[in-house]
Every structure is written in C-alpha cells, then in structure tokens.
Design a protein around this motif. Structure first.
Motif, PDB file in Angstrom:
ATOM      1  N   PRO A 290       0.613  -0.781   0.465  1.00  0.00           N
ATOM      2  CA  PRO A 290       0.048   0.141  -0.285  1.00  0.00           C
ATOM      3  C   PRO A 290       0.915   1.478   0.197  1.00  0.00           C
ATOM      4  CG  PRO A 290      -0.353  -1.161   2.531  1.00  0.00           C
ATOM      5  CD  PRO A 290       0.901  -2.219   1.455  1.00  0.00           C
ATOM      6  N   ALA A 291       0.726   2.409  -0.610  1.00  0.00           N
ATOM      7  CA  ALA A 291       1.382   3.650  -0.709  1.00  0.00           C
ATOM      8  C   ALA A 291       0.516   4.596   0.220  1.00  0.00           C
ATOM      9  CB  ALA A 291       1.176   4.410  -2.283  1.00  0.00           C
ATOM     10  N   ILE A 292       1.812   4.774   1.331  1.00  0.00           N
ATOM     11  CA  ILE A 292       0.764   5.924   2.468  1.00  0.00           C
ATOM     12  C   ILE A 292       1.192   7.406   1.589  1.00  0.00           C
ATOM     13  CG2 ILE A 292       0.949   6.669   4.618  1.00  0.00           C
ATOM     14  CD1 ILE A 292       3.154   4.025   5.150  1.00  0.00           C
ATOM     15  N   ARG A 293      -0.491   8.035   1.458  1.00  0.00           N
ATOM     16  CA  ARG A 293      -0.756   9.435   1.294  1.00  0.00           C
ATOM     17  C   ARG A 293      -0.538  10.280   2.114  1.00  0.00           C
ATOM     18  NH1 ARG A 293      -4.971  12.420   0.634  1.00  0.00           N
ATOM     19  NH2 ARG A 293      -4.585  14.311  -0.925  1.00  0.00           N
ATOM     20  N   MET A 294       0.657  11.749   2.166  1.00  0.00           N
ATOM     21  CA  MET A 294       0.675  12.294   3.342  1.00  0.00           C
ATOM     22  C   MET A 294       0.675  13.481   2.803  1.00  0.00           C
ATOM     23  SD  MET A 294       3.850  10.470   4.614  1.00  0.00           S
ATOM     24  CE  MET A 294       4.435  10.430   3.201  1.00  0.00           C
ATOM     25  N   ILE A 295      -0.679  14.389   3.169  1.00  0.00           N
ATOM     26  CA  ILE A 295      -0.146  16.178   3.068  1.00  0.00           C
ATOM     27  C   ILE A 295       0.816  16.079   3.599  1.00  0.00           C
ATOM     28  CG2 ILE A 295      -1.940  17.647   2.938  1.00  0.00           C
ATOM     29  CD1 ILE A 295      -1.630  15.592   0.780  1.00  0.00           C
ATOM     30  N   ALA A 296       0.954  16.707   3.396  1.00  0.00           N
ATOM     31  CA  ALA A 296       2.361  18.212   4.311  1.00  0.00           C
ATOM     32  C   ALA A 296       3.429  17.190   5.418  1.00  0.00           C
ATOM     33  CB  ALA A 296       1.426  19.671   6.017  1.00  0.00           C
ATOM     34  N   PRO A 297       3.808  16.695   5.095  1.00  0.00           N
ATOM     35  CA  PRO A 297       4.733  15.757   6.002  1.00  0.00           C
ATOM     36  C   PRO A 297       6.072  16.459   6.866  1.00  0.00           C
ATOM     37  CG  PRO A 297       5.007  15.156   3.793  1.00  0.00           C
ATOM     38  CD  PRO A 297       3.864  16.172   3.338  1.00  0.00           C
ATOM     39  N   GLN A 298       6.641  16.252   7.619  1.00  0.00           N
ATOM     40  CA  GLN A 298       7.828  16.711   8.292  1.00  0.00           C
ATOM     41  C   GLN A 298       8.225  15.719   8.190  1.00  0.00           C
ATOM     42  OE1 GLN A 298       9.097  19.923   7.506  1.00  0.00           O
ATOM     43  NE2 GLN A 298       7.992  20.315   6.348  1.00  0.00           N
ATOM     44  N   ILE A 299       9.225  15.670   7.940  1.00  0.00           N
ATOM     45  CA  ILE A 299      10.730  15.000   8.928  1.00  0.00           C
ATOM     46  C   ILE A 299      10.726  15.566  10.513  1.00  0.00           C
ATOM     47  CG2 ILE A 299      12.149  13.178   8.840  1.00  0.00           C
ATOM     48  CD1 ILE A 299      11.889  12.729   5.716  1.00  0.00           C
ATOM     49  N   VAL A 300      10.745  14.661  11.663  1.00  0.00           N
ATOM     50  CA  VAL A 300      10.649  15.920  12.932  1.00  0.00           C
ATOM     51  C   VAL A 300      11.755  14.522  13.357  1.00  0.00           C
ATOM     52  CG1 VAL A 300       8.595  16.959  12.797  1.00  0.00           C
ATOM     53  CG2 VAL A 300       8.854  14.526  13.916  1.00  0.00           C
TER      54      VAL A 300
END
Length: 561
Positions: A290-300
């Motif tokens: 499955p492809a995980i769809r992310m909106i406005a991701p930030q690698i914290v």
C-alpha cells in the motif's frame, strides 16, 4: 534550463534581500544563502563576512561549534549582475581558495599579513581549532549561474584528494530558486510505499498513527529534490536540514556503511527509524504494497538517516533495495501534539530547538505582551518579515539580551546561544521580572549594533585598528556594561540620551581592555573572566563599589511583566 520567469523571480528576491539587509548588491546572494539555507542570524552573518580587499577569494567563513567535530563552512560566491543564469562558476576562483587552504595549513611566512582584518581574525580562530583537534571543512561554491565545468570540478577534487576532512559543494541557480519556493513546497502531497503488508495503524480521537516498514529506496524518493535528486528537499525538514552533520560525521558514516554492507538486512534492527508528522495520512486497505498518502509531511526525527540513505543511493542504488527502514507517521492538525511528537522523538539530544518551543505558553505570553506595546515578537524565525525591522524582536535575540543585560552573562549570550531554548529557557523566558526594561535593553542593543555595523564596514580596511574591530565581537559585553553602569548610577535606560552616554562609556572600556589583551578576539569575548576585567576598568571610570554584584542569581522570584 532556467526560464525567464524563474530568472526574474530570483532577481527580484535577491533585490528584496539586499533591501532587507541594507547590503551591497553583490552580497545579497551570500546573505540569502547564509540566512535561508544555513539559518544564521543577522549577527552571525555579519561576523562571518570576510568579503573585501585581500579576502583571498573567500566571502564568508562560519564556524559551527555546536557539532562534534566542529564544522567550518567556507563560502565563495559569484553573483552575476545581469539576469542571465547560464554562466558557469568561474574556474579561476578555484585557485584562490586552494591557495588560501595551502597557506593556512602550512602557515606560510607572512600568511596573516596577506589577509584583510576580518579574514585574519577568523583565520586565527581556525588555527586555534586545529590546535585542539581537526574540524571538518566544507567549501561552498555559490552563484546565481550554473556549476563549475566538469573538468574544473575534477581539478578541484584532485587538488583536495589528500585532505579527507575537506569536502566541497556547489550551490547555484536551481538551489537558490528552491530557497525562494520552499514555503510553497511545504504542502505538497507525498507518498511512501510500504513493504509487503508490514503496516499497522491506530487512531485515538484527533490523532492517528501509522507504523510501517519501507524500502530505503522509498525514503530516497521521498526526500530527493525534484530538480536535483542528489540533494535533499529541504521543505521536508524545515529547520532540521541545517543540523545535518555531513556524511563524514562518525554517526552518519556508520549509517552509510551499514546500508551498503553485506549485512544490510539488519539495518531495520539497528536504526531508530524515521518519524514523520503530517496533516493527513491515508492508505488503501487490502493491497500487498500500500502507498501511504501524506499531506504536508515533515520529518521531525531521522534527518541523519534520511541523508545517509540518499548518499548510499548515489553510491550504489542496487544495494539499498535490500535495506528496510522503520517509519512512524503521525497524522494530526493539532500543533501541540505535533510539537510533543517532535520533542519526544528527538529527546536523545536533550536540546529544545526554538521551533519546538515556539508554541510554549511562555513564548505566547511574551508575544502578546509585546504586541500590546506595538512590537512584533518572532516566536518563529522571520515570523513577521513583512513588518518593519525596527519593530521586530526575534526570540533568540530576546534571549541573548536577557543573558547579557539582566542575568549579566554576556559571554554566554555569544558562546552558548544554542542553549537559550534548552538549558537557560526557564531563566530567560519564564521568570521575566520587568519586560519594559528588556525592551529598553533591546533598544540599547540596536543602538550598539548600529555602531557595530559601522565598524564592520570599516574593518575591511587595513587601517582599522584592533580595538575598533573588537566591537564586532563585543556588542553583548557593551550591553552588559550598560546594565552595570545603569544599576550603579540608579538610572533608567529608557531615555535615548542616557543610553547613548552609557554606550559610549561601555565602548571606551572595551577598547581600553583590548589594548592590553593580546588573545584572539573570539577567545576574549567567550571567556567568562573578561567581564571581571571590564568591571575593574569600570571601577576606575565610575567608582563602582568593591562589593558590586557581578552576576544576578539565575532564579528570579518576581512576577511576570
């Protein structure tokens, strides 16, 4: 290839930077890179500048002492005055840098005499660093044109081949355009494909979490810059990209080696993984990958891992297909949850970044209180960049002012600025006794730095004496002396005329001390004993009592504001 629209966009942005910093046109590109890519404050930028006569082709040097080992960033820039972007970085500039590096490492006769005062001071600091260990040196070739020609790039790399601690990087038109467009890039839709069915999710009210194993190649796709896949897309890391320590850092070198080793299948077990916070995260059910769809991701958390995997991909893309990475994705629109996740997942550093603390209650209270005084308190860097600079108070600067003026620790204001939002946080931001006094101290520092900026312009000339150049380092010590003298005389510094008088006295005391102290300027103003010597000089000029309180206690029990 750069379009006419892009060229005009960058040109207008650089003109805006020029106006904001009130700098010469040919320095606007350098200011843009130092501020937006490396996150330097205005003060740090001024201290880093070496441009001028006898600069040996070096326009700025910034020493990052918060890393281990220390990182020295050397900048050489070429800003074309026309809007034409299709010009290669001039190859003759390489020889200037190589000549400086050679002379510095060999400490050639009359080496220091060949440098302008600004470059000489920083070169002395570098020599002191080498006496205590070997820092990493990164040389950046920057322009609003195109990179070095391949044969010139090869010549550069060949010349530095014997120096494992020296690396080079180019920063040109496309990279600059990314800086301009970075805010718009932050809300792009991103995808991560999970490995097989190794995915788990849970939801608790307005917070959702997804944990998955993903291929390292998926991480590379996620972070790679669309225009230059060899570089990370800084929009995904926000401030975190500036704390990447480079692939020569021991930790990152181990990550790289682990990803390329024969035992790379154990990477998933040895690495802490990557943590992402986003506004929305979804994936289709019932799919093998499955492809995980992310909106406005930030690698914290996981900037070092992400960059190391990008480097591994460039060295051998086939190998990292066998590497799996643990990824945690948290969906929330609540800023407090996002902040707590970022703090918790970075807790091993024990340092609270100013961005992580920007929504703290103390920051909000200060902002509101200053707003009622007609001032703009920037909890986040450049939060009010559309407002006049004379009405903006940066949170970091606020902290440095309190350290120097209220807590009487000017050397820490300069030396320990990284600790303002961690070790000194409560003492600075929570226990404020008199906000109006701090505002007056801020006005005082602005007046000191107006004098400071004048000196910076003068120090390009060899005729500028050492005592005058010292003011480039002494702004917080002058502010400290203003605090000392004001308390002794029992006067309020809200009056501009009073501030002017005390500033002049403080500057004269600093000059007198510099004449008798032969150490490097950088060392002098990071030595806690310097303020004691300044007090002794002040006693002679102002008859301070022998029992004068040199440093206020850290804990202040008075009320807020």
């Amino acid at each position: 290839m750069a379009t006419k629209f892009d060229i005009d966009l960058l040109d207008r942005h650089l003109r805006q930077v020029q106006a904001e910093f009130d700098c010469q046109r040919h320095l606007s590109l350098l200011h843009c890179i130092l501020r937006d890519e490396f996150g330097l404050t205005d003060e740090q930028i001024v201290e880093a500048l070496t441009d001028g006569g006898n600069d040996r082709g070096i326009d700025a040097i910034h020493i990052n002492r918060s890393t281990d080992p220390v990182i020295v960033n050397i900048f050489q820039t070429k800003q074309y005055q026309s809007k034409i972007a299709e010009k290669n970085f001039p190859s003759n500039e390489i020889d200037k840098i190589l000549s400086y590096i050679h002379d510095f490492l060999n400490q050639s006769d009359a080496f220091l005499d060949s440098l302008n005062p600004a470059l000489r001071d920083i070169s002395v600091e570098l020599a002191e660093l080498f006496n205590h260990g070997r820092p990493l040196i990164r040389i950046f070739f920057c322009s609003n044109g195109t990179p070095l020609l391949p044969e010139q790039r090869l010549r550069l790399e060949s010349s530095l081949k014997g120096y494992s601690y020296i690396s080079t990087e180019e920063f040109h038109f496309d990279n600059l355009l990314d800086l301009v467009l970075a805010p718009q890039n932050a809300n792009r839709e991103r995808f991560l494909k999970a490995s097989s069915n190794q995915i788990f999710s849970r939801s608790d009210g307005d917070v959702k979490g997804i944990i998955a194993s993903v291929s390292a190649s998926e991480i590379v796709k996620l972070i790679a810059n669309a225009k230059d896949p060899s570089r990370a897309d800084r929009a995904l890391f926000n401030e975190n990209i500036r704390v990447f320590l480079g692939i020569k850092n021991p930790v990152n070198k181990n990550i790289l080696q682990s990803a390329l080793s024969e035992d790379r299948f154990v990477f998933w077990y040895l690495n802490n993984g990557i943590t992402i916070v986003c506004e929305e995260a979804t994936y289709p059910q019932g799919y093998a990958h499955p492809a995980i769809r992310m909106i406005a991701p930030q690698i914290v958390n996981g900037a070092q891992t992400s960059h190391a995997l990008l480097e591994a991909h460039q060295r051998d893309p086939s190998l990292i297909n066998d590497v799996s990475v643990l990824v945690r994705i948290y969906e929330t629109k609540r800023s407090d949850i996002s902040q707590l996740v970022a703090i918790a997942t970075n807790s091993q550093t024990r340092i609270y970044n100013r961005d992580l603390m920007s929504n703290d209650k103390a920051q909000i209270r200060i902002q509101k209180a200053l707003e009622l005084r007609g001032l703009y308190y920037e909890r986040k860097r450049r939060e009010y960049e559309d407002q006049p600079r004379e009405r903006r108070i940066d949170a970091l600067k606020f902290g440095q002012i309190v350290l120097a003026y209220t807590l009487r620790m000017p050397e820490r204001a300069r030396r320990d600025s990284d600790e303002i939002f961690s070790a000194y946080y409560d003492d600075i931001f929570t226990n404020i006794r008199d906000l109006d006094e701090i505002v007056s101290a801020w006005q005082c520092l602005r007046e000191i730095e107006a004098n400071h900026e004048l000196v910076i312009a003068k120090r390009r000339r060899h005729t500028t004496n050492r005592a005058m150049r010292a003011l480039a380092y002494a702004n917080y010590h002058v502010l400290f002396l203003v605090s000392v003298l004001a308390q002794h005389r029992g006067i309020n510094i809200s009056d501009p005329g009073t501030r002017k008088t005390l500033i002049e006295v403080g500057i004269n005391i600093v000059k007198e001390h510099i004449e008798s102290d032969e150490r490097g300027l950088y060392e002098i103003f990071r030595d806690p004993k310097t303020k004691e010597r300044l007090i002794q000089l002040a006693e002679r000029q102002d008859q301070l009592p022998e029992d004068f309180q040199l440093s206020l206690p850290l804990k202040i029990d008075s009320g807020l504001f």
